[in-house]
Design a protein around this motif. Structure first.
Motif, PDB file in Angstrom:
ATOM      1  N   HIS A 180      -8.817  -4.333  -6.870  1.00  0.00           N
ATOM      2  CA  HIS A 180      -8.585  -3.627  -5.793  1.00  0.00           C
ATOM      3  C   HIS A 180      -9.903  -2.757  -5.540  1.00  0.00           C
ATOM      4  O   HIS A 180      -9.942  -1.720  -4.642  1.00  0.00           O
ATOM      5  CB  HIS A 180      -7.578  -2.408  -6.226  1.00  0.00           C
ATOM      6  N   VAL A 227       3.945   1.107 -10.930  1.00  0.00           N
ATOM      7  CA  VAL A 227       2.614   0.287 -10.892  1.00  0.00           C
ATOM      8  C   VAL A 227       2.770  -0.688 -11.635  1.00  0.00           C
ATOM      9  O   VAL A 227       2.239  -1.951 -11.406  1.00  0.00           O
ATOM     10  CB  VAL A 227       1.506   1.291 -11.246  1.00  0.00           C
ATOM     11  N   ALA A 247      -4.013   4.787  -7.464  1.00  0.00           N
ATOM     12  CA  ALA A 247      -2.809   4.602  -8.256  1.00  0.00           C
ATOM     13  C   ALA A 247      -3.217   4.279  -9.917  1.00  0.00           C
ATOM     14  O   ALA A 247      -2.759   4.798 -10.581  1.00  0.00           O
ATOM     15  CB  ALA A 247      -1.831   3.718  -7.953  1.00  0.00           C
ATOM     16  N   ASN A 268      -5.555   2.791  -1.867  1.00  0.00           N
ATOM     17  CA  ASN A 268      -4.182   3.495  -2.484  1.00  0.00           C
ATOM     18  C   ASN A 268      -4.059   2.857  -3.929  1.00  0.00           C
ATOM     19  O   ASN A 268      -3.632   3.503  -4.750  1.00  0.00           O
ATOM     20  CB  ASN A 268      -3.035   3.416  -1.601  1.00  0.00           C
ATOM     21  N   ALA A 269      -4.030   1.590  -3.922  1.00  0.00           N
ATOM     22  CA  ALA A 269      -3.651   0.699  -5.075  1.00  0.00           C
ATOM     23  C   ALA A 269      -4.869   1.182  -6.175  1.00  0.00           C
ATOM     24  O   ALA A 269      -4.478   1.416  -7.369  1.00  0.00           O
ATOM     25  CB  ALA A 269      -3.816  -0.558  -5.054  1.00  0.00           C
ATOM     26  N   SER A 276       0.730  -1.077  -0.004  1.00  0.00           N
ATOM     27  CA  SER A 276       0.076   0.051  -0.142  1.00  0.00           C
ATOM     28  C   SER A 276       0.879   1.016  -0.098  1.00  0.00           C
ATOM     29  O   SER A 276       0.374   2.411  -0.657  1.00  0.00           O
ATOM     30  CB  SER A 276      -0.830   0.037   1.228  1.00  0.00           C
ATOM     31  N   GLU A 319       1.947  -4.383 -10.291  1.00  0.00           N
ATOM     32  CA  GLU A 319       0.799  -5.418 -10.803  1.00  0.00           C
ATOM     33  C   GLU A 319       1.417  -6.576 -11.599  1.00  0.00           C
ATOM     34  O   GLU A 319       0.543  -7.730 -11.440  1.00  0.00           O
ATOM     35  CB  GLU A 319       0.100  -4.640 -11.809  1.00  0.00           C
ATOM     36  N   TYR A 366       2.113   2.345  -3.718  1.00  0.00           N
ATOM     37  CA  TYR A 366       1.026   2.853  -4.282  1.00  0.00           C
ATOM     38  C   TYR A 366       0.784   4.157  -3.927  1.00  0.00           C
ATOM     39  O   TYR A 366       0.303   5.132  -4.773  1.00  0.00           O
ATOM     40  CB  TYR A 366      -0.329   1.810  -4.144  1.00  0.00           C
ATOM     41  N   SER A 423      -7.605  -2.887 -12.095  1.00  0.00           N
ATOM     42  CA  SER A 423      -8.112  -2.211 -11.073  1.00  0.00           C
ATOM     43  C   SER A 423      -9.093  -2.955 -10.478  1.00  0.00           C
ATOM     44  O   SER A 423      -9.475  -2.621  -9.193  1.00  0.00           O
ATOM     45  CB  SER A 423      -8.444  -0.773 -11.451  1.00  0.00           C
TER      46      SER A 423
END
Length: 315
Positions: A99, A206, A109, A105-106, A14, A210, A17, A96
């Motif tokens: 999340h 990122v 981002a 936060n991720a 976290s 990921e 991100y 995404s």
């Protein structure tokens, strides 16, 4: 009243991100206010430096012809980024989802990442229009972005994230090692890729986060199939480069203003293809961080398969 259990999410870093979000807010830029600023391209200067365009290898071309070829390559360079950011934005928004009910936060981002990639697409559409206004008619960008994006997104997420990570890393390397330091490159062109690199620097972080998360979810058989997907994606990119190199060579020969022998045309075409392979494939796979990440995920046998697929392109 029954309350469903929350969806369990894989562990995320976290803090990393959150730092990406903080930096993204700080460096946020606007196309007109910060980048273009009512300027036009200086066509008395090169668009791509020799380290990327390789035009200095063509010693039978006069300086003005080398400059023209660098501008044609630069136009394609901008269009290629508009192309790849079509599938990158879509993939970022897709991943995404993991999340949505997890680390916010991720999620922020990734949402900011997607928003910035959509902005970059608009920037490169603007660049194409500005190039079209200052260059003779006849240029063609062959690949169709939606068709390419659909083909890429049909591959495994692991492979798409690997390709994306490689792209984001070479964006930074190209700017720092070639574009920024060349006094012969148009100032507006430099600014386009300065601001592009500012946001891509956070995207690369990122991408890595990921890609590593996706890799941790895969069984060995799925990862092996994903390696094949990555090899197929690189081959597809090379196919695009071959077609575009031919189109750009034809355009150059038509507008350069002097007759060219068949051997000269073939040499230009081979040099443009070598430049494009360097720009979009070779320079990326040679970045140490990309190699570290990839080799940390695959077996030696899988590495040999990737190496064999790259051998002709690298040569």
């Amino acid at each position: 009243m029954h309350v469903p259990h929350p969806i369990l999410q894989p562990h995320v870093d976290s803090a990393r991100y959150a730092k990406v979000v903080k930096v993204s807010k700080r460096i946020r830029w606007d196309i007109d206010r910060d980048v273009i600023r009512q300027r036009e391209f200086d066509f008395t200067k090169k668009f791509l430096p020799d380290g990327l365009s390789k035009v200095d290898r063509l010693d039978f071309l006069a300086a003005n012809d080398q400059r023209l070829l660098s501008q044609i390559q630069g136009r394609t360079y901008a269009n290629m980024f508009g192309l790849v950011e079509r599938f990158i934005a879509a993939k970022v928004l897709e991943v995404s989802r993991e999340h949505w009910l997890g680390d916010q936060n991720a999620l922020e981002a990734l949402v900011r990442f997607g928003d910035e990639e959509i902005k970059h697409q608009e920037l490169f559409r603007r660049i194409e229009r500005m190039c079209a206004e200052g260059m003779p008619a006849g240029y063609t960008f062959v690949p169709e972005p939606n068709a390419v994006a659909s083909a890429v997104l049909a591959k495994s997420t692991w492979a798409v994230l690997a390709l994306t990570c490689q792209i984001e890393l070479f964006v930074l390397a190209h700017y720092r090692e070639s574009i920024e330091t060349d006094a012969n490159v148009s100032e507006l062109w430099k600014d386009v890729f300065l601001y592009h690199a500012k946001e891509e620097s956070q995207h690369a972080i990122v991408d890595e986060l990921e890609w590593v998360r996706e890799n941790a979810k895969l069984a060995p058989e799925a990862r092996d199939a994903a390696v094949d997907d990555l090899i197929a994606l690189v081959a597809a990119v090379d196919g695009i480069l071959q077609v575009q190199a031919a189109a750009d060579t034809h355009y150059f020969v038509e507008i350069c203003g002097r007759p060219m022998q068949a051997t000269e045309v073939e040499t230009v075409k081979a040099t443009v293809l070598a430049a494009y392979r360097w720009q979009y494939i070779v320079s990326g796979v040679q970045i140490p961080r990309f190699g570290e990440l990839l080799n940390g995920m695959i077996t030696p046998e899988q590495g040999e398969r990737i190496g064999a697929a790259l051998a002709l392109i690298m040569a």
